[in-house]
Design a protein around this motif. Sequence first.
Motif, PDB file in Angstrom:
ATOM      1  N   UNK A  84       0.771  -1.179   0.019  1.00 21.27           N
ATOM      2  CA  UNK A  84      -0.019   0.062  -0.111  1.00 21.27           C
ATOM      3  C   UNK A  84       0.659   1.234   0.034  1.00 21.27           C
ATOM      4  N   UNK A  85       0.428   2.136  -0.852  1.00 20.72           N
ATOM      5  CA  UNK A  85       1.046   3.351  -0.784  1.00 20.72           C
ATOM      6  C   UNK A  85       0.374   4.509  -0.108  1.00 20.72           C
ATOM      7  N   UNK A  86       0.793   5.118   0.786  1.00 23.10           N
ATOM      8  CA  UNK A  86       0.094   5.998   1.519  1.00 23.10           C
ATOM      9  C   UNK A  86       1.097   7.386   1.771  1.00 23.10           C
ATOM     10  N   UNK A  87       0.328   8.689   1.909  1.00 26.71           N
ATOM     11  CA  UNK A  87       1.019   9.839   2.096  1.00 26.71           C
ATOM     12  C   UNK A  87       1.357   9.654   3.598  1.00 26.71           C
ATOM     13  N   UNK A  88       2.666  10.412   3.827  1.00 26.71           N
ATOM     14  CA  UNK A  88       3.076  10.546   5.051  1.00 26.71           C
ATOM     15  C   UNK A  88       2.436  11.041   6.285  1.00 26.71           C
ATOM     16  N   UNK A  89       1.196  11.798   6.054  1.00 24.99           N
ATOM     17  CA  UNK A  89       0.351  12.398   6.873  1.00 24.99           C
ATOM     18  C   UNK A  89      -0.844  11.379   7.237  1.00 24.99           C
ATOM     19  N   UNK A  90      -0.825  10.243   6.620  1.00 23.95           N
ATOM     20  CA  UNK A  90      -2.152   9.411   6.642  1.00 23.95           C
ATOM     21  C   UNK A  90      -1.838   8.752   8.040  1.00 23.95           C
ATOM     22  N   UNK A  91      -3.021   8.640   8.616  1.00 25.45           N
ATOM     23  CA  UNK A  91      -3.178   8.102   9.984  1.00 25.45           C
ATOM     24  C   UNK A  91      -2.397   6.709  10.140  1.00 25.45           C
ATOM     25  N   UNK A 142       2.971   5.867 -12.861  1.00 23.30           N
ATOM     26  CA  UNK A 142       3.361   5.587 -11.573  1.00 23.30           C
ATOM     27  C   UNK A 142       3.987   6.908 -10.812  1.00 23.30           C
ATOM     28  N   UNK A 143       4.473   7.765 -11.649  1.00 20.08           N
ATOM     29  CA  UNK A 143       5.163   8.907 -10.840  1.00 20.08           C
ATOM     30  C   UNK A 143       3.765   9.828 -10.582  1.00 20.08           C
ATOM     31  N   UNK A 144       2.813   9.903 -11.280  1.00 18.88           N
ATOM     32  CA  UNK A 144       1.577  10.553 -10.851  1.00 18.88           C
ATOM     33  C   UNK A 144       0.762  10.117  -9.705  1.00 18.88           C
ATOM     34  N   UNK A 145       0.819   8.748  -9.564  1.00 18.40           N
ATOM     35  CA  UNK A 145       0.326   8.081  -8.656  1.00 18.40           C
ATOM     36  C   UNK A 145       1.028   8.344  -7.143  1.00 18.40           C
ATOM     37  N   UNK A 146       2.375   8.537  -7.332  1.00 21.76           N
ATOM     38  CA  UNK A 146       3.315   8.879  -6.128  1.00 21.76           C
ATOM     39  C   UNK A 146       2.939  10.360  -5.644  1.00 21.76           C
ATOM     40  N   UNK A 147       2.838  11.152  -6.684  1.00 24.74           N
ATOM     41  CA  UNK A 147       2.341  12.736  -6.181  1.00 24.74           C
ATOM     42  C   UNK A 147       1.162  12.694  -5.533  1.00 24.74           C
ATOM     43  N   UNK A 148       0.047  12.107  -5.988  1.00 20.81           N
ATOM     44  CA  UNK A 148      -1.432  12.108  -5.578  1.00 20.81           C
ATOM     45  C   UNK A 148      -1.281  11.343  -4.237  1.00 20.81           C
ATOM     46  N   UNK A 149      -0.564  10.361  -3.888  1.00 24.56           N
ATOM     47  CA  UNK A 149      -0.501   9.544  -2.657  1.00 24.56           C
ATOM     48  C   UNK A 149       0.210  10.546  -1.566  1.00 24.56           C
ATOM     49  N   UNK A 150       1.375  11.019  -2.185  1.00 25.04           N
ATOM     50  CA  UNK A 150       2.014  12.406  -1.282  1.00 25.04           C
ATOM     51  C   UNK A 150       0.789  13.443  -0.694  1.00 25.04           C
ATOM     52  N   UNK A 151       0.223  13.801  -1.503  1.00 22.67           N
ATOM     53  CA  UNK A 151      -0.959  14.709  -1.242  1.00 22.67           C
ATOM     54  C   UNK A 151      -2.329  14.087  -0.547  1.00 22.67           C
ATOM     55  N   UNK A 152      -2.235  12.741  -0.231  1.00 20.19           N
ATOM     56  CA  UNK A 152      -3.359  12.141   0.557  1.00 20.19           C
ATOM     57  C   UNK A 152      -4.539  12.232  -0.358  1.00 20.19           C
ATOM     58  N   UNK A 153      -4.238  12.160  -1.665  1.00 20.60           N
ATOM     59  CA  UNK A 153      -5.499  12.330  -2.349  1.00 20.60           C
ATOM     60  C   UNK A 153      -6.168  10.697  -2.723  1.00 20.60           C
ATOM     61  N   UNK A 154      -5.617   9.814  -2.231  1.00 18.57           N
ATOM     62  CA  UNK A 154      -6.168   8.285  -1.988  1.00 18.57           C
ATOM     63  C   UNK A 154      -4.763   7.476  -1.759  1.00 18.57           C
ATOM     64  N   UNK A 199      10.438   6.792  -0.166  1.00 19.48           N
ATOM     65  CA  UNK A 199      10.264   7.879  -0.946  1.00 19.48           C
ATOM     66  C   UNK A 199       9.845   9.133  -0.129  1.00 19.48           C
ATOM     67  N   UNK A 200      10.368  10.079  -0.562  1.00 15.73           N
ATOM     68  CA  UNK A 200       9.899  11.629   0.362  1.00 15.73           C
ATOM     69  C   UNK A 200       8.199  11.600   0.430  1.00 15.73           C
ATOM     70  N   UNK A 201       7.839  11.664   1.663  1.00 10.38           N
ATOM     71  CA  UNK A 201       6.383  11.876   1.677  1.00 10.38           C
ATOM     72  C   UNK A 201       5.565  10.814   1.465  1.00 10.38           C
ATOM     73  N   UNK A 202       6.055   9.554   1.097  1.00 13.37           N
ATOM     74  CA  UNK A 202       5.390   8.743   0.967  1.00 13.37           C
ATOM     75  C   UNK A 202       5.674   7.328   1.753  1.00 13.37           C
ATOM     76  N   UNK A 203       4.659   6.613   2.201  1.00 11.08           N
ATOM     77  CA  UNK A 203       5.066   5.172   3.045  1.00 11.08           C
ATOM     78  C   UNK A 203       4.528   4.066   2.195  1.00 11.08           C
ATOM     79  N   UNK A 204       5.377   3.252   1.873  1.00 13.26           N
ATOM     80  CA  UNK A 204       4.875   1.995   1.114  1.00 13.26           C
ATOM     81  C   UNK A 204       5.149   0.807   2.295  1.00 13.26           C
ATOM     82  N   UNK A 205       3.781   0.476   2.545  1.00 19.32           N
ATOM     83  CA  UNK A 205       3.644  -0.781   3.762  1.00 19.32           C
ATOM     84  C   UNK A 205       3.033  -1.978   3.293  1.00 19.32           C
ATOM     85  N   UNK A 206       3.637  -3.065   3.638  1.00 19.73           N
ATOM     86  CA  UNK A 206       3.356  -4.301   3.253  1.00 19.73           C
ATOM     87  C   UNK A 206       1.822  -4.572   3.709  1.00 19.73           C
TER      88      UNK A 206
END
Length: 305
Positions: free
Chosen positions: A183-190, A240-252, A264-271
């Motif tokens: 799962x790819x989550x923005x760093x600010x996601x709970x 994929x690059x756009x997906x990373x940007x959107x995840x970083x902004x907590x769009x989804x 990656x900066x601003x993104x957490x990749x969690x198993x």
Amino acid sequence: MLVIISGKASVKEEQPVDFRQLETFVEVCEQMSFTKAATNLYISQQGVSKSIKTLEDELGAPLFLRSNSSISLTNYGVILLRYAEDLVNGYTRVLTEINAEKNRNKNSIMLGFPNGTANFFPAKIIDAYMKCHPDVNISIKEYTDTEVDEALISGDIDIGFCVAPVDGKKLKIQHTHNMNLYFMLGAEHPLAGEASIDLRQLKNDSFIAMGGEGKGRASFLERCRKAGFFPNISVTVTDTGLMLKLCRENVGIGVYAGEHPAELPGVRIIPDKLHVWEFSICVCTAAGHGVTAQEAEFINSFRKW
């Protein structure tokens, strides 16, 4: 020489319409269900219905008797089925032989990739192959995951990196590479601080999907169904690059396939906590397609992937 051909090729438009209609008709007959046929062909139920209606209009005769709960063949449908399977199989054999003749002694390889696979594809393998075979030209086309399969069958590409499952009657699997999903989550996601995540924890989140309707999305929807919810897919992307940007902004929430990358900066990749997700890419050629020596060596270089 490595040539990147960006954009989506229109494979379906190059295939004879009557062949696609007959193929759909045969699948509906085998399943006796428009819904199951649509699932197996990776198209919408509306697409199956439209194809059958077009075929009926061309023949001027109804092929199926429809009720609320079932379908059955008319006498016209029985007649068509008597010949349709041989016509579909025969056309596939014709494509295979023509492709073999096109590829005889050629010094180039056309590859097909699903959109969004750049994040896990082992470019080093292609680089090593090219250094050993500097006289071979490699070209790459990007497709949706279902179009890669179709491109192989139609002869638009020589080797396809196909998302599982694939039709073993039409494609030959040369190698299968299994990958975990993350799962790819923005760093600010709970949940960004979690070591792993149960998919059910994300049932109230929005998701960012890669590509359009296809096998990857169908697999994801089935995973969610088993987890007890239907996902809210708020955005669909092909990059994929756009997906990373959107995840970083907590769009989804995005989904990443491959090895666990560096953070990656601003993104957490969690198993996934349950480790039940497995995403497979099959290195395929068209069934019955005689590969060239260059193609055989290329395929062999991926055996250890």
